[in-house]
Design an enzyme around this catalytic site. Sequence first.
Site, PDB file in Angstrom:
ATOM      1  CE  LYS A   3       5.836  37.403 -38.729  1.00  0.00           C
ATOM      2  NZ  LYS A   3       5.044  36.187 -38.619  1.00  0.00           N
ATOM      3  N   GLY A   4       4.399  43.569 -40.413  1.00  0.00           N
ATOM      4  CA  GLY A   4       3.343  44.359 -41.051  1.00  0.00           C
ATOM      5  C   GLY A   4       3.830  45.420 -42.024  1.00  0.00           C
ATOM      6  CD  GLU A  48       4.512  49.552 -36.798  1.00  0.00           C
ATOM      7  OE1 GLU A  48       4.823  48.749 -37.687  1.00  0.00           O
ATOM      8  OE2 GLU A  48       4.306  49.218 -35.623  1.00  0.00           O
ATOM      9  CG  ASP A  49       1.751  47.597 -39.433  1.00  0.00           C
ATOM     10  OD1 ASP A  49       1.996  48.304 -38.430  1.00  0.00           O
ATOM     11  OD2 ASP A  49       1.477  46.383 -39.338  1.00  0.00           O
ATOM     12  CG  ASP A  82      -4.364  50.592 -32.685  1.00  0.00           C
ATOM     13  OD1 ASP A  82      -5.310  51.370 -32.789  1.00  0.00           O
ATOM     14  OD2 ASP A  82      -4.491  49.436 -32.231  1.00  0.00           O
ATOM     15  CE  LYS A 129      -6.893  50.543 -36.241  1.00  0.00           C
ATOM     16  NZ  LYS A 129      -7.299  49.330 -35.505  1.00  0.00           N
ATOM     17  CG  PHE A 161      -8.627  44.452 -36.640  1.00  0.00           C
ATOM     18  CD1 PHE A 161      -7.683  44.778 -35.663  1.00  0.00           C
ATOM     19  CD2 PHE A 161      -8.344  43.406 -37.515  1.00  0.00           C
ATOM     20  CE1 PHE A 161      -6.493  44.076 -35.559  1.00  0.00           C
ATOM     21  CE2 PHE A 161      -7.157  42.706 -37.405  1.00  0.00           C
ATOM     22  CZ  PHE A 161      -6.229  43.032 -36.431  1.00  0.00           C
ATOM     23  CB  VAL A 162      -7.470  47.850 -41.482  1.00  0.00           C
ATOM     24  CG1 VAL A 162      -8.629  48.809 -41.574  1.00  0.00           C
ATOM     25  CG2 VAL A 162      -6.332  48.458 -40.679  1.00  0.00           C
ATOM     26  CG  ASP A 210      -1.202  39.786 -38.677  1.00  0.00           C
ATOM     27  OD1 ASP A 210      -0.918  40.931 -38.255  1.00  0.00           O
ATOM     28  OD2 ASP A 210      -1.189  38.789 -37.944  1.00  0.00           O
ATOM     29  NE  ARG A 231       1.949  38.934 -41.237  1.00  0.00           N
ATOM     30  CZ  ARG A 231       1.973  39.787 -40.196  1.00  0.00           C
ATOM     31  NH1 ARG A 231       1.850  41.065 -40.391  1.00  0.00           N
ATOM     32  NH2 ARG A 231       2.122  39.322 -38.968  1.00  0.00           N
TER      33      ARG A 231
HETATM   34  P1  IMP Z   1       0.065  50.057 -31.248  1.00  0.00           P
HETATM   35  O1  IMP Z   1       1.237  49.633 -30.436  1.00  0.00           O
HETATM   36  O2  IMP Z   1      -1.235  49.889 -30.541  1.00  0.00           O
HETATM   37  O3  IMP Z   1       0.217  51.430 -31.878  1.00  0.00           O
HETATM   38  O4  IMP Z   1      -0.122  49.025 -32.402  1.00  0.00           O
HETATM   39  C1  IMP Z   1       0.723  48.909 -33.412  1.00  0.00           C
HETATM   40  C2  IMP Z   1       0.700  47.506 -33.942  1.00  0.00           C
HETATM   41  O5  IMP Z   1      -0.538  46.827 -33.673  1.00  0.00           O
HETATM   42  C3  IMP Z   1       0.823  47.565 -35.419  1.00  0.00           C
HETATM   43  O6  IMP Z   1       2.157  47.451 -35.781  1.00  0.00           O
HETATM   44  C4  IMP Z   1       0.019  46.364 -35.877  1.00  0.00           C
HETATM   45  O7  IMP Z   1       0.839  45.249 -35.934  1.00  0.00           O
HETATM   46  C5  IMP Z   1      -1.004  46.151 -34.808  1.00  0.00           C
HETATM   47  N1  IMP Z   1      -2.318  46.698 -35.204  1.00  0.00           N
HETATM   48  C6  IMP Z   1      -2.933  47.780 -34.710  1.00  0.00           C
HETATM   49  N2  IMP Z   1      -4.117  47.993 -35.306  1.00  0.00           N
HETATM   50  C7  IMP Z   1      -4.232  47.024 -36.226  1.00  0.00           C
HETATM   51  C8  IMP Z   1      -5.242  46.717 -37.201  1.00  0.00           C
HETATM   52  O8  IMP Z   1      -6.269  47.386 -37.375  1.00  0.00           O
HETATM   53  N3  IMP Z   1      -4.993  45.629 -37.976  1.00  0.00           N
HETATM   54  C9  IMP Z   1      -3.883  44.854 -37.857  1.00  0.00           C
HETATM   55  N4  IMP Z   1      -2.927  45.118 -36.970  1.00  0.00           N
HETATM   56  C10 IMP Z   1      -3.090  46.195 -36.165  1.00  0.00           C
HETATM   57 MG    MG Z   2       3.117  45.856 -36.699  1.00  0.00          MG
END
Ligand code: IMP
Ligand code: MG
Length: 196
Positions: A57-58, A113-114, A117, A145, A166-167, A173, A179
Amino acid sequence: MAKKKKSAKTSQRKNKNGESLRILISRTKLQKRVTEIAREIRKDFPDEPLHLVGVLKGAVFFLTDLGKQIPGEVSFDFIAVSSYGGDTHSSGQVRLTRDLDSSIEGKTVIVVEDILDTGMTLQYLLRVFEQRKPKRIRIAVLLDKPERRIAAVHADYVGFTIPNEFVVGYGLDYAERYRNMPDVGVLSLGTIAKTS
Ligand code: IMP
Ligand code: MG
């Protein structure tokens, strides 16, 4: 007497859950950057219908703001995956929890995508989408990030590169909360404060 300046501590005071917030990216900066990305995207594909695929939902606020700023033909669809529980640590495992409504075959797809990471989520989604024969796929992320990257995923459009914190806010969220905050802020937890 001079007016008292609002102390920076005001926004960092702990709430009832023992969490505190510090604004990292204001709503004004977010809107400005989203408008720039929308222009960039349209400039790269001047004559093509664009199919925006938001990761629920981000990415919801990012997608809706972005979509409004891209002129010409734009359609939307949404997909949902889960990789995080109610924690600030990724489980590292990505699971599809809601698929797209329509086929992406032959379409110019912009995955929205939000945050990028570790990259596990987008790596997984790219694998899924590539099998469905789109004309091309591009990735737009609001936040990046890079310090946390595990999977080699490259985003074509990045709103802001941020440090390893962490944001929350503007769709992001912590355990489904925050959110709806219009700005992006760094969340400090009472007990766990880091994401690595
Ligand atoms: P990844 O698979 O590690 O790249 O993470 C992506 C997903 O993790 C994002 O779509 C977010 O939902 C969540 N996420 C990663 N970092 C954060 C953060 O700092 N705050 C909130 N959600 C995060
Ligand atoms: Mg997400």
